[in-house]
Write a protein that holds these residues in place. Sequence first.
Motif, PDB file in Angstrom:
ATOM      1  N   SER A 197       2.282 -23.356  14.931  1.00 23.06           N
ATOM      2  CA  SER A 197       3.647 -22.576  14.070  1.00 23.06           C
ATOM      3  C   SER A 197       2.834 -21.839  13.839  1.00 23.06           C
ATOM      4  O   SER A 197       1.879 -21.309  12.963  1.00 23.06           O
ATOM      5  N   SER A 198       3.867 -21.139  13.386  1.00 19.07           N
ATOM      6  CA  SER A 198       3.864 -19.665  12.903  1.00 19.07           C
ATOM      7  C   SER A 198       4.487 -19.394  11.661  1.00 19.07           C
ATOM      8  O   SER A 198       5.719 -19.360  11.444  1.00 19.07           O
ATOM      9  N   THR A 199       3.701 -18.858  10.132  1.00 18.44           N
ATOM     10  CA  THR A 199       4.937 -18.135   9.533  1.00 18.44           C
ATOM     11  C   THR A 199       5.108 -16.485   8.969  1.00 18.44           C
ATOM     12  O   THR A 199       3.745 -16.042   9.127  1.00 18.44           O
ATOM     13  N   ILE A 200       5.284 -15.447   8.197  1.00 15.22           N
ATOM     14  CA  ILE A 200       5.359 -14.557   8.454  1.00 15.22           C
ATOM     15  C   ILE A 200       6.165 -14.175   7.106  1.00 15.22           C
ATOM     16  O   ILE A 200       7.203 -14.594   5.796  1.00 15.22           O
ATOM     17  N   ALA A 201       5.365 -13.444   6.173  1.00 17.86           N
ATOM     18  CA  ALA A 201       5.179 -12.929   4.944  1.00 17.86           C
ATOM     19  C   ALA A 201       6.075 -12.199   4.877  1.00 17.86           C
ATOM     20  O   ALA A 201       5.830 -10.658   6.121  1.00 17.86           O
ATOM     21  N   GLN A 208       3.180 -11.889  -1.287  1.00 17.80           N
ATOM     22  CA  GLN A 208       3.471 -13.455  -0.384  1.00 17.80           C
ATOM     23  C   GLN A 208       2.433 -14.219   0.304  1.00 17.80           C
ATOM     24  O   GLN A 208       2.278 -14.969   0.446  1.00 17.80           O
ATOM     25  N   MET A 241       1.018 -16.918   0.173  1.00 22.56           N
ATOM     26  CA  MET A 241       0.536 -18.311   1.493  1.00 22.56           C
ATOM     27  C   MET A 241      -1.181 -18.382   1.435  1.00 22.56           C
ATOM     28  O   MET A 241      -0.637 -19.720   2.000  1.00 22.56           O
ATOM     29  N   LYS A 290      -3.058 -24.198   4.198  1.00 19.31           N
ATOM     30  CA  LYS A 290      -2.856 -24.308   4.801  1.00 19.31           C
ATOM     31  C   LYS A 290      -2.579 -23.333   5.901  1.00 19.31           C
ATOM     32  O   LYS A 290      -1.537 -24.014   7.296  1.00 19.31           O
ATOM     33  N   PHE A 291      -3.184 -22.431   6.641  1.00 14.80           N
ATOM     34  CA  PHE A 291      -3.622 -21.369   7.721  1.00 14.80           C
ATOM     35  C   PHE A 291      -4.155 -21.692   8.148  1.00 14.80           C
ATOM     36  O   PHE A 291      -5.777 -21.640   7.461  1.00 14.80           O
TER      37      PHE A 291
END
Length: 98
Positions: A2-6, A11, A15, A20-21
């Motif tokens: 999955s991906s997450t956007i700052a 931020q 992150m 966690k990345f």
Amino acid sequence: MSSTIATDGEQAVLMAQSDKFDLLLLDLGLLVKDGWTVLAELRQQGKQLPIIIVTTRDDVAEKKAGLQYGANDYLTKPFRFQDLLARVRNHLSSSLMK
């Protein structure tokens, strides 16, 4: 996967500190803290996650600086998605081998 956007550079640093990345795609034109600051802070903190700079800045001096300051790769926009995917896979497999 999955991906997450700052939403901004501050931020992004927070992150990335969470561990966690597995990889960071980093634009240089971020708000609050620009991408250069994010890169510098993470490397100064000893973060080893692969960082791929993804930017419109295609000046050779900027590419060289990005790699010298700790980015694992530098990809200029526009790019083909297949090129980005190949680089992400390469850096993820390399980081797993360490």
